[in-house]
Each structure stands twice: as C-alpha cells, then as structure tokens.
Motif scaffolding. Structure first.
Motif, PDB file in Angstrom:
ATOM      1  N   GLU A 258      -3.793   2.560  -6.787  1.00 19.23           N
ATOM      2  CA  GLU A 258      -3.656   3.618  -5.782  1.00 19.23           C
ATOM      3  C   GLU A 258      -2.190   3.834  -5.397  1.00 19.23           C
ATOM      4  O   GLU A 258      -1.728   4.962  -5.251  1.00 19.23           O
ATOM      5  CB  GLU A 258      -4.465   3.266  -4.533  1.00 19.23           C
ATOM      6  CG  GLU A 258      -4.298   4.284  -3.410  1.00 19.23           C
ATOM      7  CD  GLU A 258      -4.899   3.811  -2.086  1.00 19.23           C
ATOM      8  OE1 GLU A 258      -5.030   4.665  -1.198  1.00 19.23           O
ATOM      9  OE2 GLU A 258      -5.209   2.616  -1.939  1.00 19.23           O
TER      10      GLU A 258
ATOM     11  N   THR B 107       0.887  -1.161   0.000  1.00 22.07           N
ATOM     12  CA  THR B 107       0.000   0.000   0.000  1.00 22.07           C
ATOM     13  C   THR B 107       0.930   1.218   0.000  1.00 22.07           C
ATOM     14  O   THR B 107       2.130   1.093   0.292  1.00 22.07           O
ATOM     15  CB  THR B 107      -0.878   0.014   1.265  1.00 22.07           C
ATOM     16  OG1 THR B 107      -0.026   0.118   2.413  1.00 22.07           O
ATOM     17  CG2 THR B 107      -1.749  -1.231   1.348  1.00 22.07           C
TER      18      THR B 107
ATOM     19  N   GLU C  71      -0.334   5.553  -8.345  1.00 19.07           N
ATOM     20  CA  GLU C  71      -0.731   6.955  -8.470  1.00 19.07           C
ATOM     21  C   GLU C  71      -0.176   7.803  -7.335  1.00 19.07           C
ATOM     22  O   GLU C  71       0.137   8.967  -7.519  1.00 19.07           O
ATOM     23  CB  GLU C  71      -2.258   7.065  -8.505  1.00 19.07           C
ATOM     24  CG  GLU C  71      -2.857   6.564  -9.794  1.00 19.07           C
ATOM     25  CD  GLU C  71      -4.377   6.570  -9.782  1.00 19.07           C
ATOM     26  OE1 GLU C  71      -4.979   6.757  -8.723  1.00 19.07           O
ATOM     27  OE2 GLU C  71      -4.954   6.384 -10.871  1.00 19.07           O
ATOM     28  N   ASP C  72      -0.062   7.227  -6.152  1.00 17.20           N
ATOM     29  CA  ASP C  72       0.430   7.972  -5.000  1.00 17.20           C
ATOM     30  C   ASP C  72       1.940   8.167  -5.032  1.00 17.20           C
ATOM     31  O   ASP C  72       2.467   9.076  -4.453  1.00 17.20           O
ATOM     32  CB  ASP C  72       0.048   7.249  -3.699  1.00 17.20           C
ATOM     33  CG  ASP C  72       0.270   8.126  -2.489  1.00 17.20           C
ATOM     34  OD1 ASP C  72      -0.540   9.039  -2.291  1.00 17.20           O
ATOM     35  OD2 ASP C  72       1.262   7.904  -1.766  1.00 17.20           O
TER      36      ASP C  72
END
Length: 145
Positions: free
Chosen positions: A137, A82, A140-141
């Motif tokens: 995610e 993450t 993109e982060d």
C-alpha cells in the motif's frame, strides 16, 4: 590498533569514512552516473542488490557528490512506514508540520516540492532506503505526480 600502524585517518568499513574517500569501482562509478542522471532529470530510480553489497554506501556517496546548492535530499529508512507516516517524515525534514490525513499530507508535500523547484530552483531527491520492506500500500501510494 591497525589504524595507527597503517597511519589511517579513518577506520575502514565504518560509516564515518567521508563519502568522497569511499572507493569508487567502475561499477560504482556507473551506478553513480545513472543516479545523477535520474536526479538531474527528476526521474524515479531503484537500486537493487543482495544484502550487504553496498546499496546504502552507494547512496551515501551519491548524496555526497551532488552540489548541495542545487539539490535537497530527503531520506527515509523505515520499513514499517504507512503512507501517512511517509509523508509526515518527508515534510518533517522540510521543517513543515504535516496535515493529519494522508491525502492532505501528500498534496502538501507535492505543493512544497513544486515550491522548492520553482522558487528555490533546487531539485528534490527523495531516498527510500530499504524500500523493498515497505508494505504494498505504501509503495503504491508513493507517487508525487
């Protein structure tokens, strides 16, 4: 058995072959030059190819060829990352305890990279192996700008 017969110092096609002894085809040499340019100019680069074509081996040769006194390499290979764990993993490699929240950890990493560039005069190369498996995610982060 064949290593002894052929008087080999290393078992071929294994990960323990020193990076400077890996075969360098013209295509590999071209890729290494492009990666060196990207690292030297602190650009974003993507290495793509079919599975088993040698992307990770190319990266290993690449990190072995650049001077360690000019570059710091941070390596992550975890397809389940993450954004928070990505920044934590990179900060851990720098020996820094990560802040808990993703945004704080991202700013912390950005600050540390700027300190390394400014004070130590080193360039930071972050390698995300198997990045194509990361969640959208996370990709993109991931921007240190």
């Amino acid at each position: 058995m064949y290593e002894t017969f052929f008087e080999m110092e290393h078992t071929p096609f294994s990960r323990d072959v020193p990076s400077e002894q890996l075969y360098e085809s013209p295509y590999v040499a071209d890729s290494l030059g492009r990666l060196a340019y990207a690292a030297d100019h602190q650009l974003f680069a993507v290495v793509t190819s079919d599975a088993g074509c040698g992307k990770s081996t190319l990266i290993r040769k690449f990190t072995g060829m650049l001077p360690k006194d000019e570059y710091i390499f941070l390596y992550i290979s975890d397809s389940k990352l993450t954004p928070r764990w990505l920044y934590k993993g990179l900060l851990d490699q720098l020996g820094i305890e990560s802040r808990f929240y993703r945004g704080d950890a991202k700013r912390q990493l950005q600050k540390e990279v700027e300190i390394i560039r400014g004070v130590q005069k080193k360039k930071v190369v972050i390698i995300l192996d198997e990045a194509h498996l990361l969640e959208k995610e996370t990709i993109e982060d991931y921007s240190l700008d």
